[in-house]
Design an enzyme around this catalytic site. Structure first.
Site, PDB file in Angstrom:
ATOM      1  CE  LYS A   9      -2.375   3.453   2.128  1.00 13.18           C
ATOM      2  NZ  LYS A   9      -2.202   4.349   3.292  1.00 13.18           N
ATOM      3  N   GLY A  12       0.711   8.745   1.548  1.00 13.69           N
ATOM      4  CA  GLY A  12       1.505   9.956   1.719  1.00 13.69           C
ATOM      5  C   GLY A  12       1.805  10.651   0.408  1.00 13.69           C
ATOM      6  N   GLY A  46      -4.953  10.857   0.270  1.00 17.79           N
ATOM      7  CA  GLY A  46      -5.635  11.797   1.165  1.00 17.79           C
ATOM      8  C   GLY A  46      -5.342  13.261   0.885  1.00 17.79           C
ATOM      9  CG  ASP A 166      -3.432   2.468   6.128  1.00 16.38           C
ATOM     10  OD1 ASP A 166      -2.489   2.301   5.332  1.00 16.38           O
ATOM     11  OD2 ASP A 166      -3.626   3.536   6.734  1.00 16.38           O
ATOM     12  CE  LYS A 222       0.073   4.746   7.644  1.00 23.69           C
ATOM     13  NZ  LYS A 222      -0.721   4.687   6.394  1.00 23.69           N
TER      14      LYS A 222
HETATM   15  P1  ADP Z   1      -1.017   7.600   4.664  1.00 23.44           P
HETATM   16  O1  ADP Z   1      -1.407   8.475   3.520  1.00 23.44           O
HETATM   17  O2  ADP Z   1       0.256   6.901   4.401  1.00 23.44           O
HETATM   18  O3  ADP Z   1      -2.114   6.679   5.132  1.00 23.44           O
HETATM   19  P2  ADP Z   1      -1.537   9.068   7.133  1.00 23.44           P
HETATM   20  O4  ADP Z   1      -1.313  10.546   7.251  1.00 23.44           O
HETATM   21  O5  ADP Z   1      -2.934   8.573   7.067  1.00 23.44           O
HETATM   22  O6  ADP Z   1      -0.657   8.595   5.880  1.00 23.44           O
HETATM   23  O7  ADP Z   1      -0.831   8.327   8.364  1.00 23.44           O
HETATM   24  C1  ADP Z   1       0.533   8.491   8.658  1.00 23.44           C
HETATM   25  C2  ADP Z   1       0.758   9.653   9.629  1.00 23.44           C
HETATM   26  O8  ADP Z   1       0.414   9.282  10.969  1.00 23.44           O
HETATM   27  C3  ADP Z   1       2.195  10.097   9.768  1.00 23.44           C
HETATM   28  O9  ADP Z   1       2.614  10.904   8.708  1.00 23.44           O
HETATM   29  C4  ADP Z   1       2.175  10.848  11.104  1.00 23.44           C
HETATM   30  O10 ADP Z   1       1.881  12.208  10.900  1.00 23.44           O
HETATM   31  C5  ADP Z   1       0.993  10.239  11.849  1.00 23.44           C
HETATM   32  N1  ADP Z   1       1.365   9.573  13.103  1.00 23.44           N
HETATM   33  C6  ADP Z   1       0.661   9.643  14.245  1.00 23.44           C
HETATM   34  N2  ADP Z   1       1.228   8.935  15.239  1.00 23.44           N
HETATM   35  C7  ADP Z   1       2.354   8.368  14.707  1.00 23.44           C
HETATM   36  C8  ADP Z   1       3.383   7.521  15.251  1.00 23.44           C
HETATM   37  N3  ADP Z   1       3.393   7.101  16.538  1.00 23.44           N
HETATM   38  N4  ADP Z   1       4.379   7.141  14.418  1.00 23.44           N
HETATM   39  C9  ADP Z   1       4.417   7.552  13.140  1.00 23.44           C
HETATM   40  N5  ADP Z   1       3.474   8.356  12.572  1.00 23.44           N
HETATM   41  C10 ADP Z   1       2.441   8.769  13.350  1.00 23.44           C
HETATM   42 MG    MG Z   2      -3.979   7.163   5.973  1.00 24.25          MG
END
Ligand code: ADP
Ligand code: MG
Length: 264
Positions: A9, A12, A46, A166, A222
């Protein structure tokens, strides 16, 4: 261990601007070759959705990392994810010499989705995985086409549902009896309070990190999807950065990178 395809997957910024992620697409092409075509990609998008909704004057709300999906925003979300983003990814991958096919979760009934009912709040037109049919994806991977799936689902009446990518990736991994699941995002993996990479976590530790809000936002769905997929397949799920494409080739070789989320 399962013998199905590797499911990756991509989330970002790598998804929103595929032109900036050439090294990632090159690593995907290499992994596709190493795995003899046994690879399936799922993507989010997103930020691209946020940008489009903002252009149109909609407000975006997320709870527990899930996008609240009002009916009136659904056409725009589908247009961005299943349309522009999906086709841009197909183009970026084909530029690396791999034949890619852009689909949504509902194509070939690969994944049957129903309205999500697992939240303490009403998320609107958010879907969850109900069941699935692996035939179409197997047909494609066995002929060395690379399926690229957006996280848009169709319910039993043919209406759109927006599935967290996810969750969708964990669902596809289970339907295809995947040999492994890799969730690529903007961060190197799960980070602790000091923002250091956690190389390995158990399901109980994930629950504790969420409870203590060390894991928040988009990392909640995730990490929980990672736990679900790891436990179903009895093999770790990897959370790693798309920005470190060497990791991907290492993972395709069966080596490790990022955070290993262990089975329960
Ligand atoms: P994606 O598009 O990959 O699903 P998301 O923004 O939905 O990305 O999820 C990833 C984000 O979660 C990271 O970029 C970070 O800002 C956030 N995050 C929150 N808690 C944590 C953590 N403990 N470790 C890493 N990232 C975290
Ligand atoms: Mg996400």
């Amino acid at each position: 261990m399962n013998t199905g395809p590797l499911v990756i997957k991509i989330g970002g910024a790598g998804v929103d601007e595929p032109a900036r992620a050439t090294l990632l697409w090159r690593a995907i092409a290499e992994a596709h070759k190493l795995l003899r075509g046994q690879l399936i990609l799922i993507h989010g998008g997103g930020r691209a959705v946020d940008a489009q909704l903002e252009r149109l004057g909609f407000t975006t709300e997320r709870r527990e990392g899930i996008r609240i999906t009002p009916h009136e925003q659904l056409d725009q979300i589908v247009g961005v994810l299943a349309g522009r983003v999906n086709k841009a990814l197909v183009g970026a991958i084909q530029a690396q010499g791999v034949r890619a096919v852009g689909l949504c979760l509902g194509d070939g009934n690969s994944m049957r989705t129903i309205k999500a009912d697992q939240y303490s709040f009403d998320p609107g037109r958010v879907g969850r995985v109900a069941s699935g049919d692996p035939d179409l994806l197997r047909l494609l991977t066995d002929s060395r086409f690379l399926p690229v799936l957006s996280s848009i689902g169709l319910d039993d009446e043919g209406q759109f549902l927006n599935v967290n990518a996810d969750d969708a990736a964990a669902g596809i991994a289970s339907i295809l009896h995947a040999r492994g699941l890799v969730l690529l995002t903007d961060v190197p993996g799960i980070l602790d309070e000091q923002r250091n990479l956690v190389p390995q976590v158990s399901p109980a530790e994930v629950a504790r990190l969420i409870e203590r809000s060390v894991i928040s936002g988009g990392m909640i769905p995730k990490a929980t999807a990672a736990v679900r997929a790891a436990s179903a397949a009895a093999t770790p799920t990897i959370i790693a950065s798309w920005n470190n494409p060497d990791d991907l080739v290492r993972l395709a070789r069966g080596e490790t990178a990022g955070t290993r989320v262990l089975p329960g």
